[in-house]
Scaffold this motif. Structure first.
Motif, PDB file in Angstrom:
ATOM      1  N   GLN A 141       0.817  -1.206   0.000  1.00  9.29           N
ATOM      2  CA  GLN A 141       0.000   0.000   0.000  1.00  9.29           C
ATOM      3  C   GLN A 141       0.854   1.261   0.000  1.00  9.29           C
ATOM      4  O   GLN A 141       1.925   1.311   0.605  1.00  9.29           O
ATOM      5  N   LYS A 142       0.333   2.271  -0.679  1.00  7.19           N
ATOM      6  CA  LYS A 142       0.931   3.600  -0.670  1.00  7.19           C
ATOM      7  C   LYS A 142      -0.218   4.593  -0.739  1.00  7.19           C
ATOM      8  O   LYS A 142      -0.897   4.688  -1.761  1.00  7.19           O
ATOM      9  N   GLY A 143      -0.463   5.292   0.345  1.00 10.93           N
ATOM     10  CA  GLY A 143      -1.608   6.190   0.388  1.00 10.93           C
ATOM     11  C   GLY A 143      -2.892   5.403   0.246  1.00 10.93           C
ATOM     12  O   GLY A 143      -3.117   4.423   0.963  1.00 10.93           O
ATOM     13  N   ASP A 144      -3.728   5.782  -0.704  1.00  9.91           N
ATOM     14  CA  ASP A 144      -4.998   5.102  -0.932  1.00  9.91           C
ATOM     15  C   ASP A 144      -4.891   3.978  -1.965  1.00  9.91           C
ATOM     16  O   ASP A 144      -5.886   3.311  -2.261  1.00  9.91           O
ATOM     17  N   GLU A 145      -3.707   3.747  -2.510  1.00 15.57           N
ATOM     18  CA  GLU A 145      -3.554   2.749  -3.560  1.00 15.57           C
ATOM     19  C   GLU A 145      -2.914   1.469  -3.032  1.00 15.57           C
ATOM     20  O   GLU A 145      -2.085   1.486  -2.128  1.00 15.57           O
ATOM     21  N   THR A 146      -3.335   0.372  -3.642  1.00 13.40           N
ATOM     22  CA  THR A 146      -2.792  -0.945  -3.304  1.00 13.40           C
ATOM     23  C   THR A 146      -2.369  -1.659  -4.574  1.00 13.40           C
ATOM     24  O   THR A 146      -3.031  -1.550  -5.605  1.00 13.40           O
ATOM     25  N   VAL A 147      -1.264  -2.371  -4.495  1.00  9.91           N
ATOM     26  CA  VAL A 147      -0.839  -3.251  -5.580  1.00  9.91           C
ATOM     27  C   VAL A 147      -0.626  -4.630  -4.958  1.00  9.91           C
ATOM     28  O   VAL A 147      -0.154  -4.749  -3.824  1.00  9.91           O
ATOM     29  N   SER A 148      -1.035  -5.670  -5.677  1.00  9.69           N
ATOM     30  CA  SER A 148      -0.989  -7.026  -5.143  1.00  9.69           C
ATOM     31  C   SER A 148       0.040  -7.868  -5.888  1.00  9.69           C
ATOM     32  O   SER A 148       0.216  -7.731  -7.099  1.00  9.69           O
ATOM     33  N   LEU A 149       0.683  -8.758  -5.147  1.00 12.65           N
ATOM     34  CA  LEU A 149       1.678  -9.660  -5.715  1.00 12.65           C
ATOM     35  C   LEU A 149       1.292 -11.084  -5.379  1.00 12.65           C
ATOM     36  O   LEU A 149       1.274 -11.473  -4.209  1.00 12.65           O
ATOM     37  N   MET A 150       0.961 -11.882  -6.396  1.00 15.71           N
ATOM     38  CA  MET A 150       0.648 -13.291  -6.228  1.00 15.71           C
ATOM     39  C   MET A 150       1.855 -14.108  -6.665  1.00 15.71           C
ATOM     40  O   MET A 150       2.464 -13.835  -7.700  1.00 15.71           O
ATOM     41  N   GLN A 151       2.197 -15.132  -5.863  1.00 14.93           N
ATOM     42  CA  GLN A 151       3.354 -15.970  -6.162  1.00 14.93           C
ATOM     43  C   GLN A 151       2.994 -17.433  -5.936  1.00 14.93           C
ATOM     44  O   GLN A 151       2.301 -17.765  -4.967  1.00 14.93           O
ATOM     45  N   ASP A 152       3.457 -18.318  -6.818  1.00 14.80           N
ATOM     46  CA  ASP A 152       3.271 -19.752  -6.618  1.00 14.80           C
ATOM     47  C   ASP A 152       4.317 -20.505  -7.416  1.00 14.80           C
ATOM     48  O   ASP A 152       4.946 -19.963  -8.327  1.00 14.80           O
ATOM     49  N   SER A 153       4.470 -21.762  -7.067  1.00 14.86           N
ATOM     50  CA  SER A 153       5.441 -22.589  -7.799  1.00 14.86           C
ATOM     51  C   SER A 153       4.897 -23.965  -8.129  1.00 14.86           C
ATOM     52  O   SER A 153       5.628 -24.798  -8.662  1.00 14.86           O
ATOM     53  N   GLY A 154       3.611 -24.211  -7.864  1.00 21.53           N
ATOM     54  CA  GLY A 154       3.108 -25.561  -8.036  1.00 21.53           C
ATOM     55  C   GLY A 154       2.024 -25.742  -9.055  1.00 21.53           C
ATOM     56  O   GLY A 154       1.543 -26.860  -9.262  1.00 21.53           O
ATOM     57  N   ALA A 155       1.594 -24.680  -9.735  1.00 21.15           N
ATOM     58  CA  ALA A 155       0.530 -24.807 -10.725  1.00 21.15           C
ATOM     59  C   ALA A 155       1.061 -25.454 -11.992  1.00 21.15           C
ATOM     60  O   ALA A 155       2.266 -25.542 -12.210  1.00 21.15           O
ATOM     61  N   ALA A 156       0.137 -25.907 -12.836  1.00 22.49           N
ATOM     62  CA  ALA A 156       0.531 -26.440 -14.133  1.00 22.49           C
ATOM     63  C   ALA A 156       1.301 -25.363 -14.881  1.00 22.49           C
ATOM     64  O   ALA A 156       0.845 -24.233 -14.985  1.00 22.49           O
ATOM     65  N   GLN A 157       2.455 -25.696 -15.391  1.00 17.25           N
ATOM     66  CA  GLN A 157       3.318 -24.690 -15.995  1.00 17.25           C
ATOM     67  C   GLN A 157       2.903 -24.384 -17.433  1.00 17.25           C
ATOM     68  O   GLN A 157       3.270 -25.081 -18.364  1.00 17.25           O
ATOM     69  N   GLU A 158       2.108 -23.350 -17.566  1.00 15.45           N
ATOM     70  CA  GLU A 158       1.679 -22.888 -18.878  1.00 15.45           C
ATOM     71  C   GLU A 158       2.425 -21.600 -19.209  1.00 15.45           C
ATOM     72  O   GLU A 158       3.076 -20.997 -18.365  1.00 15.45           O
ATOM     73  N   LYS A 159       2.289 -21.159 -20.451  1.00 14.23           N
ATOM     74  CA  LYS A 159       2.940 -19.925 -20.844  1.00 14.23           C
ATOM     75  C   LYS A 159       2.348 -18.737 -20.104  1.00 14.23           C
ATOM     76  O   LYS A 159       1.182 -18.718 -19.761  1.00 14.23           O
ATOM     77  N   GLU A 160       3.169 -17.710 -19.903  1.00 11.96           N
ATOM     78  CA  GLU A 160       2.664 -16.479 -19.346  1.00 11.96           C
ATOM     79  C   GLU A 160       1.674 -15.860 -20.332  1.00 11.96           C
ATOM     80  O   GLU A 160       1.706 -16.137 -21.523  1.00 11.96           O
ATOM     81  N   THR A 161       0.762 -15.061 -19.824  1.00  2.63           N
ATOM     82  CA  THR A 161      -0.275 -14.483 -20.664  1.00  2.63           C
ATOM     83  C   THR A 161       0.006 -13.010 -20.942  1.00  2.63           C
ATOM     84  O   THR A 161       0.656 -12.326 -20.167  1.00  2.63           O
ATOM     85  N   GLY A 162      -0.515 -12.530 -22.062  1.00  2.00           N
ATOM     86  CA  GLY A 162      -0.379 -11.129 -22.425  1.00  2.00           C
ATOM     87  C   GLY A 162       0.735 -10.902 -23.431  1.00  2.00           C
ATOM     88  O   GLY A 162       1.264 -11.835 -24.043  1.00  2.00           O
TER      89      GLY A 162
END
Length: 256
Positions: A141-162
């Protein structure tokens, strides 16, 4: 309404683009009412929930894990924060089975707020669980804004999106942006709505909102480094692509 009070788990799930575009509902149980996952994120302090990502792939396809097609992901987490201060590497290893990038704060002033442990089950078309893994999501958090960070290492390894937005030191960073509209089940789509949906400009989801229609702008950077998949994202935030890439690269450096 605040966005960052529940897990937006589906954002970090590994799946092909065609599957992601047909996610029907983000929902959870609150007594007998169905509430979309987007809505539930705002009420993390209010209740626990079981999230069901009921996925329908275009053309009936699904992504495979170990030779088995996965059609559904179920994710659960506590209604309250599991971490109110930055956990240690040892604690994360015990809780999630891997060591995430651990940053108290970013160079741009965003500082650790809290975090949750997400337990994920990948299921096949028969509803059988074929894979389990744990994700960690940290909110900064910074002021009224929030940024989220999701992390994992066990999901099916597919290509990154975008689209590939940057490459540095052998790591490719992918940017995803989308507009989502959450509407009531009685909402009548306009001709413009149908055009926007057909073009892929807007994704419509049935859910609850205070004024009948809620528009959400999603902006995220996702990448894989050292066997860990990362997804840094904002909902209705102001961070630019350059700013998010700088944060993403800082995360990668912290994990080395």
């Amino acid at each position: 309404m605040r966005k960052n009070d529940y897990i937006k788990t589906i954002r970090a799930m590994h799946m092909p683009d065609d599957m992601r575009t047909r996610i029907l509902h983000r929902m959870a149980q609150e007594n007998t009412k169905e509430v979309p996952i987007h809505r539930m994120r705002r009420n993390k302090k209010k209740m626990a929930a079981v999230l069901v990502a009921a996925a329908m792939a275009v053309g009936g396809s699904a992504f495979a894990f170990g030779g088995t097609a996965i059609s559904q992901i179920i994710a659960t987490c506590s209604a309250s924060a599991d971490y109110t201060s930055l956990p240690s590497a040892q604690q994360c290893q015990r809780d999630a089975g891997f060591t995430p990038a651990l940053l108290q704060s970013f160079d741009n002033g965003f500082a650790f707020k809290d975090g949750v442990i997400v337990h994920n089950q990948e299921q096949n078309e028969d509803g059988q669980t074929v894979n389990k893994y744990v994700s960690l999501e940290f909110d900064y958090q910074k002021g009224d804004e929030t940024v989220s960070l999701m992390q994992d290492s066990g999901a099916a390894q597919e290509k990154e999106t975008g689209r590939c937005a940057a490459q540095k030191d052998g790591v490719s960073y992918y940017e995803t942006t989308k507009t989502e509209k959450y509407v009531s089940d009685s909402y009548q789509m306009t001709e413009q709505d149908r055009k926007d949906e057909a073009s892929g400009q807007v994704e419509f989801n049935v859910g609850q909102s205070d004024n009948g229609v809620e528009t959400v702008q999603y902006h995220g950077i996702n990448w894989t480094a050292g066997g860990v998949h990362y997804n840094l994202y904002q909902m209705n935030g102001s961070l630019t692509t350059v700013q998010m890439l700088e944060m993403a690269q800082q995360i990668t450096a912290a994990a080395d």
